[in-house]
Motif scaffolding. Structure first.
Motif, PDB file in Angstrom:
ATOM      1  N   GLY A 463       2.714  -3.287   3.513  1.00 36.19           N
ATOM      2  CA  GLY A 463       3.173  -1.909   3.613  1.00 36.19           C
ATOM      3  C   GLY A 463       3.273  -1.210   2.275  1.00 36.19           C
ATOM      4  N   ALA A 464       3.335  -1.975   1.198  1.00 39.90           N
ATOM      5  CA  ALA A 464       3.482  -1.394  -0.143  1.00 39.90           C
ATOM      6  C   ALA A 464       2.152  -1.148  -0.836  1.00 39.90           C
ATOM      7  N   ARG A 465       1.055  -1.557  -0.213  1.00 42.92           N
ATOM      8  CA  ARG A 465      -0.257  -1.442  -0.873  1.00 42.92           C
ATOM      9  C   ARG A 465      -0.613   0.008  -1.209  1.00 42.92           C
ATOM     10  N   ALA A 466      -0.191   0.943  -0.375  1.00 44.96           N
ATOM     11  CA  ALA A 466      -0.566   2.337  -0.602  1.00 44.96           C
ATOM     12  C   ALA A 466       0.031   2.880  -1.890  1.00 44.96           C
ATOM     13  N   ARG A 467       1.238   2.466  -2.218  1.00 40.24           N
ATOM     14  CA  ARG A 467       1.919   2.985  -3.403  1.00 40.24           C
ATOM     15  C   ARG A 467       1.699   2.135  -4.642  1.00 40.24           C
ATOM     16  N   LEU A 468       1.744   0.810  -4.473  1.00 42.65           N
ATOM     17  CA  LEU A 468       1.621  -0.096  -5.614  1.00 42.65           C
ATOM     18  C   LEU A 468       0.591  -1.179  -5.280  1.00 42.65           C
ATOM     19  N   PRO A 469      -0.662  -0.810  -5.191  1.00 38.02           N
ATOM     20  CA  PRO A 469      -1.672  -1.744  -4.686  1.00 38.02           C
ATOM     21  C   PRO A 469      -1.810  -3.025  -5.496  1.00 38.02           C
ATOM     22  N   ASP A 470      -1.759  -2.929  -6.833  1.00 41.99           N
ATOM     23  CA  ASP A 470      -1.967  -4.137  -7.634  1.00 41.99           C
ATOM     24  C   ASP A 470      -0.802  -5.108  -7.479  1.00 41.99           C
ATOM     25  N   LEU A 471       0.424  -4.593  -7.562  1.00 41.10           N
ATOM     26  CA  LEU A 471       1.588  -5.465  -7.438  1.00 41.10           C
ATOM     27  C   LEU A 471       1.722  -6.009  -6.024  1.00 41.10           C
ATOM     28  N   LEU A 518       9.365  -6.007  -6.044  1.00 43.28           N
ATOM     29  CA  LEU A 518       8.502  -5.016  -5.407  1.00 43.28           C
ATOM     30  C   LEU A 518       9.339  -4.013  -4.622  1.00 43.28           C
ATOM     31  N   ARG A 519      10.320  -4.503  -3.894  1.00 50.57           N
ATOM     32  CA  ARG A 519      11.236  -3.618  -3.162  1.00 50.57           C
ATOM     33  C   ARG A 519      11.974  -2.694  -4.136  1.00 50.57           C
ATOM     34  N   ALA A 520      12.385  -3.249  -5.264  1.00 50.52           N
ATOM     35  CA  ALA A 520      13.113  -2.456  -6.251  1.00 50.52           C
ATOM     36  C   ALA A 520      12.249  -1.329  -6.797  1.00 50.52           C
ATOM     37  N   ASP A 524      13.024   2.695  -6.581  1.00 51.11           N
ATOM     38  CA  ASP A 524      13.373   3.433  -7.794  1.00 51.11           C
ATOM     39  C   ASP A 524      12.260   3.238  -8.822  1.00 51.11           C
ATOM     40  N   ASP A 525      11.601   4.323  -9.181  1.00 50.00           N
ATOM     41  CA  ASP A 525      10.499   4.235 -10.144  1.00 50.00           C
ATOM     42  C   ASP A 525      10.935   3.625 -11.478  1.00 50.00           C
ATOM     43  N   ALA A 526      12.210   3.792 -11.822  1.00 48.67           N
ATOM     44  CA  ALA A 526      12.702   3.250 -13.084  1.00 48.67           C
ATOM     45  C   ALA A 526      12.670   1.725 -13.093  1.00 48.67           C
ATOM     46  N   ARG A 527      12.562   1.110 -11.913  1.00 43.93           N
ATOM     47  CA  ARG A 527      12.524  -0.352 -11.819  1.00 43.93           C
ATOM     48  C   ARG A 527      11.103  -0.904 -11.945  1.00 43.93           C
ATOM     49  N   LEU A 528      10.110  -0.029 -12.024  1.00 39.71           N
ATOM     50  CA  LEU A 528       8.719  -0.468 -12.042  1.00 39.71           C
ATOM     51  C   LEU A 528       8.360  -1.325 -13.259  1.00 39.71           C
TER      52      LEU A 528
END
Length: 566
Positions: A463-471, A518-520, A524-528
């Motif tokens: 479900g996270a591939r759309a936003r953060l595909p590599d991670l 990944l959830r973090a 919150d973008d600051a956790r990237l």
């Protein structure tokens, strides 16, 4: 030593990572409102920062001592313990029927981590009492509950557990302590126990020991062991400490760390005790206490690691050694120092998330009775204990390295964290035993609980591939590798599993920790940036770990004692 409880990080993990809202939504824990949680976190942090942290150094420099058969605690410990007891912090999760707060284990775990970071040597006292409370709640008679639970919950009395003997460490079934029934229904307990944490002190008016011993008709091994409650002072008719029982502290252990925590050799000479639970079923009752303690010890590792990281970060920002690429004055601007600090922060976040996920599972199991939650809590317990303590030790070791030569000097304070936290990988079952439990009992369901958790990681990553595909792709692939390794383990003989148990547990923790990061990052973008550290730099370790898992036991036993001695 300065310490600040990481309140904001705990709030974030509760809200965005471990799903604490589902615990608060149950009837059992409806009192755990947002306002209540905020009050608990804020008040516990104040206790840790302002009361416990200031006595941490005195506990190290002025250890507990034995004088004329009485243990005298470190300067300031009695006053700090009184603050713990009077604040109700011994009994956050204890039943309200006998005066406890009745709040979720998740909140108790947060509080325990904060107190451990501030002063683990003192926090060990309420930790052991909490475990005894849990054991008595589940297994003691109504009479014992009514007499002992209010005193333990209030912190007026403290509790211990007595398993280990000189010849019986992890092999508890080899114990020699005995118990003989008296005419009045009590039991005379005789034997010697070692490594008894807070086995005596001057901070409470009574110390209550849970002691494993064998009745005359008890069979060999663990199946023949019974559990007894043996107080230092036998309560009188009014429930107050009466005559001294036939037990004594023989000596205090001289330890690498946690000097403020008195670790006692206890001698019982026909001491009066009361049976807890059924005859010959003592291990079942004791495991109630031990399982809670294993999660709490994992949180101890995270707490001390947090303190070590804070200490190292303060030094790294202030210490000047040459120009840095970032222009920062302190050594934090150097790449390798930044690497150590970032990896430590990433691992502590992972370990904190795993521990609180385990606590949430325990709470949901208690609130719903659902077998899936019980299975999840059981699966996560050894991972939380082992990875939390490994992360704490690594944090303390990195803290010394960040300090450079000053880290090796006691006056800098960095060494105490490593000396204090090192025991956490050993007590309450060594981390190797935790790993063996994971690949043994915890996979005895055919891997159902493990596969369910792995699938959840993969579903979330998908479900996270759309936003953060590599991670997200890296996390999904690592979980798939973990699934395949789990399938392989299920086909192997027990000793092949045990040979790869430690790397398997660590690989499992790497996957769970990366999922938490990944959830973090999604919340919150600051956790990237920290998520990238965990997933791109630390998660790849799982590949080597799972390769080691598949080696089995044969290669280990091809190495002889002569080879090791060469």
């Amino acid at each position: 030593m300065a310490f600040r409880a990481p309140v904001a990080d705990h709030r974030f993990v509760l809200d965005h990572i471990v799903g604490f809202a589902q615990v608060a939504a149950t009837d059992r824990f409806a009192d755990a409102t947002v306002e209540m949680v905020d009050a608990i976190l804020t008040s516990a942090a104040r206790l840790a920062d302002e009361v416990l942290a200031p006595v941490n150094r005195s506990g190290d420099k002025t250890p507990a001592r034995l004088e004329n058969g009485i243990v005298r605690t470190s300067p300031g410990f009695a006053e700090a313990y009184r603050a713990i007891a009077e604040g109700g912090w011994v009994s956050v999760a204890a039943t309200s029927e006998y005066g406890g707060m009745g709040l979720p284990m998740t909140l108790a775990t947060v509080v325990n981590e904060m107190m451990s970071g501030a002063c683990i040597a003192l926090q060990l006292n309420p930790l052991l009492t909490q475990g005894q409370i849990e054991a008595l709640e589940h297994h003691a008679s109504d009479e014992l509950k009514a007499l002992y639970l209010p005193k333990l919950i209030s912190g007026e009395w403290s509790g211990t557990m007595n398993l280990t003997e000189p010849q019986a460490g992890s092999d508890v079934g080899a114990l020699r302590s005995t118990a003989v029934e008296n005419e009045d229904g009590t039991f005379a307990v005789t034997g010697q126990k070692i490594f008894i944490t807070w086995g005596d002190s001057d901070v409470t008016s009574n110390v209550c020991h849970l002691v494993l011993a064998r009745l005359p008709d008890g069979g060999p091994g663990t199946k023949g062991i019974s559990l007894f409650l043996v107080p230092k002072f036998i309560p009188d008719a009014q429930g107050n400490p009466g005559r001294r029982n036939a037990l004594q502290v023989v000596s205090l252990e001289h330890k690498l760390g946690i000097h403020g925590s008195p670790t006692c050799v206890m001698q019982y000479d026909g001491a009066t005790g009361w049976l807890v639970g059924a005859r010959h079923k003592g291990m079942a009752a004791m495991f109630t206490m031990m399982n809670n303690a294993r999660l709490a010890v994992g949180a101890q590792g995270v707490g001390v690691g947090e303190a070590a990281l804070q200490h190292a970060l303060t030094y790294a920002e202030a210490r000047v050694q040459g120009p840095t690429p970032t222009g920062e004055a302190g050594i934090i601007g150097h790449a390798d120092v930044r690497r150590m600090l970032a990896a430590t922060r990433a691992d502590l976040f992972s370990a904190r998330a795993i521990a609180l996920s385990c606590a949430v599972a325990l709470d949901m199991a208690k609130a719903t009775g659902a077998p899936e939650w019980h299975a999840r809590a059981a699966l996560l317990t050894p991972i939380a204990k082992a990875f939390g303590t490994d992360a704490g030790i690594a944090a303390a070791e990195a803290g010394i390295q960040v300090h450079g030569g000053m880290g090796f000097i006691e006056e800098s304070g960095a060494a105490q964290y490593l000396r204090d936290v090192r025991i956490t990988a050993i007590y309450e079952g060594t981390n190797g035993i935790q790993a063996m439990d994971l690949v043994g009992r915890k996979l005895s369901d055919g891997g159902e609980a493990a596969f369910r958790l792995i699938q959840e990681v993969q579903d979330h990553a998908e479900g996270a591939r759309a936003r953060l595909p590599d991670l997200a792709g890296d996390v999904w692939a690592a979980a798939e590798s973990l699934r395949e390794a789990t399938e392989w383990l299920l086909t192997r003989a027990p000793n092949d599993r045990f040979a790869g148990a430690v790397p398997y547990l660590r690989a499992f923790a790497r996957v769970l920790g990366s999922d938490a990061h990944l959830r973090a990052a999604l919340a919150d973008d600051a956790r990237l940036p920290l998520a990238r550290i965990a997933i791109r730099r630390l998660l790849p370790e799982h590949q080597g770990l799972l390769a080691e898992v598949r080696e089995g036991a044969e290669g280990l036993y091809a190495v002889t004692a002569a080879d090791l001695a060469a």
